[in-house]
Design a protein around this motif. Structure first.
Motif, mmCIF file in Angstrom:
data_model
loop_
_atom_site.group_PDB
_atom_site.id
_atom_site.type_symbol
_atom_site.label_atom_id
_atom_site.label_comp_id
_atom_site.label_asym_id
_atom_site.label_seq_id
_atom_site.Cartn_x
_atom_site.Cartn_y
_atom_site.Cartn_z
ATOM 1 N N SER A 2 0.829 -1.205 0.000
ATOM 2 C CA SER A 2 0.000 0.000 0.000
ATOM 3 C C SER A 2 0.867 1.259 0.000
ATOM 4 O O SER A 2 2.061 1.212 0.320
ATOM 5 C CB SER A 2 -0.917 0.011 1.224
ATOM 6 O OG SER A 2 -0.202 0.419 2.379
ATOM 7 N N VAL A 3 0.243 2.367 -0.322
ATOM 8 C CA VAL A 3 0.923 3.658 -0.280
ATOM 9 C C VAL A 3 1.478 3.898 1.120
ATOM 10 O O VAL A 3 2.617 4.353 1.283
ATOM 11 C CB VAL A 3 -0.049 4.787 -0.688
ATOM 12 C CG1 VAL A 3 0.534 6.157 -0.405
ATOM 13 C CG2 VAL A 3 -0.425 4.660 -2.155
ATOM 14 N N LEU A 7 5.306 4.540 2.362
ATOM 15 C CA LEU A 7 5.709 5.696 3.158
ATOM 16 C C LEU A 7 6.465 5.247 4.407
ATOM 17 O O LEU A 7 7.509 5.801 4.748
ATOM 18 C CB LEU A 7 4.495 6.541 3.543
ATOM 19 C CG LEU A 7 3.857 7.337 2.399
ATOM 20 C CD1 LEU A 7 2.503 7.890 2.827
ATOM 21 C CD2 LEU A 7 4.774 8.445 1.922
ATOM 22 N N LYS A 8 5.937 4.220 5.068
ATOM 23 C CA LYS A 8 6.583 3.710 6.274
ATOM 24 C C LYS A 8 7.977 3.174 5.947
ATOM 25 O O LYS A 8 8.939 3.436 6.663
ATOM 26 C CB LYS A 8 5.721 2.623 6.911
ATOM 27 C CG LYS A 8 6.241 2.139 8.238
ATOM 28 C CD LYS A 8 5.284 1.153 8.883
ATOM 29 C CE LYS A 8 5.836 0.697 10.217
ATOM 30 N NZ LYS A 8 4.950 -0.239 10.888
ATOM 31 N N GLY A 11 10.389 5.774 5.743
ATOM 32 C CA GLY A 11 10.555 6.543 6.980
ATOM 33 C C GLY A 11 9.833 7.877 6.961
ATOM 34 O O GLY A 11 10.260 8.829 7.622
ATOM 35 N N ILE A 12 8.727 7.951 6.218
ATOM 36 C CA ILE A 12 7.995 9.203 6.058
ATOM 37 C C ILE A 12 6.706 9.166 6.870
ATOM 38 O O ILE A 12 5.903 8.240 6.731
ATOM 39 C CB ILE A 12 7.662 9.459 4.571
ATOM 40 C CG1 ILE A 12 8.952 9.665 3.779
ATOM 41 C CG2 ILE A 12 6.714 10.642 4.420
ATOM 42 C CD1 ILE A 12 8.755 9.731 2.279
ATOM 43 N N GLU A 13 6.520 10.184 7.691
ATOM 44 C CA GLU A 13 5.250 10.410 8.384
ATOM 45 C C GLU A 13 4.598 11.618 7.751
ATOM 46 O O GLU A 13 5.241 12.651 7.570
ATOM 47 C CB GLU A 13 5.486 10.692 9.867
ATOM 48 C CG GLU A 13 5.720 9.462 10.691
ATOM 49 C CD GLU A 13 5.722 9.777 12.180
ATOM 50 O OE1 GLU A 13 4.862 10.559 12.645
ATOM 51 O OE2 GLU A 13 6.607 9.240 12.857
ATOM 52 N N SER A 113 9.065 14.864 -7.907
ATOM 53 C CA SER A 113 8.602 13.888 -8.896
ATOM 54 C C SER A 113 9.075 12.480 -8.577
ATOM 55 O O SER A 113 8.304 11.511 -8.667
ATOM 56 C CB SER A 113 9.079 14.281 -10.295
ATOM 57 O OG SER A 113 8.487 15.487 -10.705
ATOM 58 N N GLU A 114 10.333 12.349 -8.205
ATOM 59 C CA GLU A 114 10.874 11.019 -7.904
ATOM 60 C C GLU A 114 10.199 10.402 -6.682
ATOM 61 O O GLU A 114 9.923 9.199 -6.660
ATOM 62 C CB GLU A 114 12.390 11.114 -7.704
ATOM 63 C CG GLU A 114 13.119 11.412 -9.003
ATOM 64 C CD GLU A 114 14.581 11.798 -8.821
ATOM 65 O OE1 GLU A 114 15.070 11.857 -7.661
ATOM 66 O OE2 GLU A 114 15.230 12.073 -9.851
ATOM 67 N N LEU A 115 9.885 11.226 -5.670
ATOM 68 C CA LEU A 115 9.214 10.684 -4.486
ATOM 69 C C LEU A 115 7.803 10.226 -4.824
ATOM 70 O O LEU A 115 7.374 9.159 -4.377
ATOM 71 C CB LEU A 115 9.194 11.702 -3.346
ATOM 72 C CG LEU A 115 8.595 11.170 -2.042
ATOM 73 C CD1 LEU A 115 9.340 9.934 -1.528
ATOM 74 C CD2 LEU A 115 8.563 12.262 -0.987
#
Length: 150
Positions: A2-3, A7-8, A11-13, A113-115
């Motif tokens: 999943s998206v 993200l997890k 390491g993105i909150e 864009s890359e993210l």
């Protein structure tokens, strides 16, 4: 995956929606499109100030654009309730605070864009524009807006 799993893994909150600094709303949903207002780059909760080609280099600008992508996803999440509902990141428009001879706005914008590609896969591939501008509100180095299909 999943998206949110992606993200997890990165390491993105996702941050909460920022309170608009002027007379606008953070997003507008019409039909199956969500228009997310421009977000400026922030570092440590304050505007990430700088001018590409004068006080900042391309790699730092790219990091600033990536940070904006995270903020945009936080606002998009608030707009739709679940990023799994996003069918496509349709378009980004990027404004890069640039010295008059700076020409790497497209490379700066790749940070966002890359993210989006990493997080959304093929659905993250989008049309985009990247402009060099003389100034951005609060002296920020980059501002990006987004259109998504849900």
């Amino acid at each position: 995956m999943s998206v949110y799993d992606k993200l997890k893994q990165l390491g993105i909150e996702l941050p909460p929606v920022a309170i608009p600094a002027a007379a606008y709303v953070p997003f507008v949903r019409t039909g199956n499109l969500v228009f997310v207002s421009g977000h400026i780059a922030k570092r440590d909760g304050k505007p990430w100030v700088g001018q590409l080609g004068k006080t900042m280099g391309t790699e730092e600008g790219k990091a600033a654009a990536r940070s904006i992508a995270i903020d945009l996803m936080g606002t998009l999440h608030a707009a739709v309730g679940d990023l799994g509902k996003v069918k496509r990141i349709v378009k980004l428009m990027s404004l890069v605070n640039s010295a008059s001879d700076y020409t790497e706005q497209h490379l700066v914008t790749n940070g966002a864009s890359e993210l989006f590609g990493q997080v959304f896969g093929d659905s993250g591939a989008h049309a985009r524009s990247a402009f060099g501008v003389a100034q951005i509100p609060l002296g920020a180095c980059v501002e990006i807006e987004l259109i998504a299909e849900v």
